[in-house]
Design an enzyme around this catalytic site. Structure first.
Site, PDB file in Angstrom:
ATOM      1  N   SER A 280       0.833  -6.129  -3.281  1.00  0.00           N
ATOM      2  CA  SER A 280      -0.200  -6.882  -4.007  1.00  0.00           C
ATOM      3  C   SER A 280      -1.318  -7.396  -3.106  1.00  0.00           C
ATOM      4  O   SER A 280      -1.910  -8.440  -3.381  1.00  0.00           O
ATOM      5  CB  SER A 280       0.434  -8.065  -4.754  1.00  0.00           C
ATOM      6  OG  SER A 280       1.060  -8.970  -3.841  1.00  0.00           O
TER       7      SER A 280
ATOM      8  N   SER B 194       7.219  -5.082  -1.418  1.00  0.00           N
ATOM      9  CA  SER B 194       6.772  -6.456  -1.567  1.00  0.00           C
ATOM     10  C   SER B 194       6.737  -6.864  -3.042  1.00  0.00           C
ATOM     11  O   SER B 194       7.782  -6.968  -3.685  1.00  0.00           O
ATOM     12  CB  SER B 194       5.401  -6.610  -0.892  1.00  0.00           C
ATOM     13  OG  SER B 194       5.048  -7.949  -0.729  1.00  0.00           O
ATOM     14  N   PHE B 195       5.557  -7.092  -3.614  1.00  0.00           N
ATOM     15  CA  PHE B 195       5.398  -7.272  -5.055  1.00  0.00           C
ATOM     16  C   PHE B 195       6.126  -6.161  -5.817  1.00  0.00           C
ATOM     17  O   PHE B 195       6.826  -6.406  -6.804  1.00  0.00           O
ATOM     18  CB  PHE B 195       3.889  -7.262  -5.363  1.00  0.00           C
ATOM     19  CG  PHE B 195       3.487  -6.838  -6.738  1.00  0.00           C
ATOM     20  CD1 PHE B 195       3.345  -7.766  -7.760  1.00  0.00           C
ATOM     21  CD2 PHE B 195       3.200  -5.501  -6.999  1.00  0.00           C
ATOM     22  CE1 PHE B 195       2.940  -7.371  -9.036  1.00  0.00           C
ATOM     23  CE2 PHE B 195       2.784  -5.096  -8.271  1.00  0.00           C
ATOM     24  CZ  PHE B 195       2.669  -6.037  -9.294  1.00  0.00           C
TER      25      PHE B 195
ATOM     26  N   ASP C 200       7.860  -9.813   9.992  1.00  0.00           N
ATOM     27  CA  ASP C 200       7.052  -9.953   8.773  1.00  0.00           C
ATOM     28  C   ASP C 200       6.582 -11.407   8.600  1.00  0.00           C
ATOM     29  O   ASP C 200       7.402 -12.320   8.538  1.00  0.00           O
ATOM     30  CB  ASP C 200       7.898  -9.509   7.571  1.00  0.00           C
ATOM     31  CG  ASP C 200       7.097  -9.303   6.302  1.00  0.00           C
ATOM     32  OD1 ASP C 200       6.026  -9.920   6.166  1.00  0.00           O
ATOM     33  OD2 ASP C 200       7.553  -8.527   5.442  1.00  0.00           O
TER      34      ASP C 200
ATOM     35  N   HIS D   4       4.677  -6.492   7.991  1.00  0.00           N
ATOM     36  CA  HIS D   4       4.886  -6.289   6.559  1.00  0.00           C
ATOM     37  C   HIS D   4       4.647  -4.846   6.121  1.00  0.00           C
ATOM     38  O   HIS D   4       4.928  -4.500   4.986  1.00  0.00           O
ATOM     39  CB  HIS D   4       3.960  -7.230   5.778  1.00  0.00           C
ATOM     40  CG  HIS D   4       4.273  -7.328   4.319  1.00  0.00           C
ATOM     41  ND1 HIS D   4       5.528  -7.664   3.846  1.00  0.00           N
ATOM     42  CD2 HIS D   4       3.502  -7.120   3.214  1.00  0.00           C
ATOM     43  CE1 HIS D   4       5.511  -7.668   2.517  1.00  0.00           C
ATOM     44  NE2 HIS D   4       4.292  -7.341   2.118  1.00  0.00           N
TER      45      HIS D   4
END
Length: 273
Positions: free
Chosen positions: A35, A104-105, A225, A253
């Protein structure tokens, strides 16, 4: 025909016109992006698609509000709607079941989809994943609170990547321009309003539902991260019975970019096992 590699195929998924990449043949694998500002499926997965497409049919959509999928005027950016879009895309492409790789998202979305539609998911791969509650990091707060400027984009790239070799002026310029395309910042800024801890919680699934997941799951995380805490990976590994965990050192990340070849082989091996 567009010369922009981010724009590929278009199909209506649960009523939403969705831009998606569809490459390779074999068992279907759905890639769900993160995101970050200006992100698209192509920007997120450009180093992943070619390797995985040698073994699988790989589908990578732009989720609603991101990339080159539609941005309806009154659309509510919420986990339930993103799950509906993802399943709607599978329906539109006549895919009954797919393995899902979520970044992630996208990891939080993959978890929510697997909980709501367990029969539609083969295996799960969660990379730098959301999906459990945690105190929002300074890095994530900066990502979601991004205001378009070249300096702000440079600062975000420093947060995303461990190695400064990846954080070039050229990349910052590309990502900044992507974030300022018509409609991009408008939808992005409306998704995760302050206080952004609420959005972390919106993206989290109930602990009991995660524990009940029957799927074989690979959890991947960068040790360094600054956006999603490494503890998330350990929490998910403890919650999901049939899970394995791989942590990359010297990695922020962007596992799929910072350690692309190793990550791709890890995914291929897991999906073929």
């Amino acid at each position: 025909m567009s010369t922009n590699p981010e724009i590929a195929n278009s199909i209506e998924a649960a009523g939403l016109q969705t831009n998606y990449h569809d490459v390779g043949q074999g068992d279907p694998v759905l890639l769900i992006h993160g995101s970050g500002p200006g992100v698209s499926a192509w920007a997120n997965w450009r180093l992943t698609l070619p390797d995985l497409a040698q073994h699988f049919r790989v589908i990578a959509p732009d989720m609603a509000g991101f990339g080159f999928s539609a941005r309806p005027a009154n659309y509510t950016y919420h986990m339930n709607n993103w799950v509906t879009q993802a399943v709607g895309l599978m329906d539109a492409l006549d895919i009954q079941q797919a393995s899902i790789v979520g970044n992630s998202f996208g990891g939080g979305l993959a978890l929510a989809l697997a909980i709501k539609y367990p029969e539609r998911v083969n295996k799960l791969i969660l990379m730098g994943s959301m999906g459990v509650e945690f105190p929002i990091t300074e890095g994530l707060d900066q990502v979601w609170g991004y205001k378009p400027s070249l300096d702000n984009m440079k600062a975000l790239l420093d947060i995303f990547a461990y190695s400064r070799a990846l954080v070039t002026d050229e990349l910052a310029e590309l990502r900044f321009k992507a974030s300022t395309r018509p409609g991009f910042q408008e939808s992005f800024s409306s998704m995760f309003p302050a206080p952004r801890q609420r959005s972390v919680e919106m993206m989290a699934s109930p602990v009991e539902a995660i524990q009940a997941l029957p799927h074989h799951t690979l959890i991947v995380h960068g040790r360094d991260d600054k956006v999603i805490p490494l503890q998330n990976a350990y929490t998910l590994h403890q919650l999901i019975d049939q899970s394995e965990l791989h942590v990359f050192g010297q990695c922020g990340h962007w596992t799929q970019i910072e350690h692309a070849k190793h990550f791709n082989q890890l995914v291929i091996n897991f999906l073929q096992s």
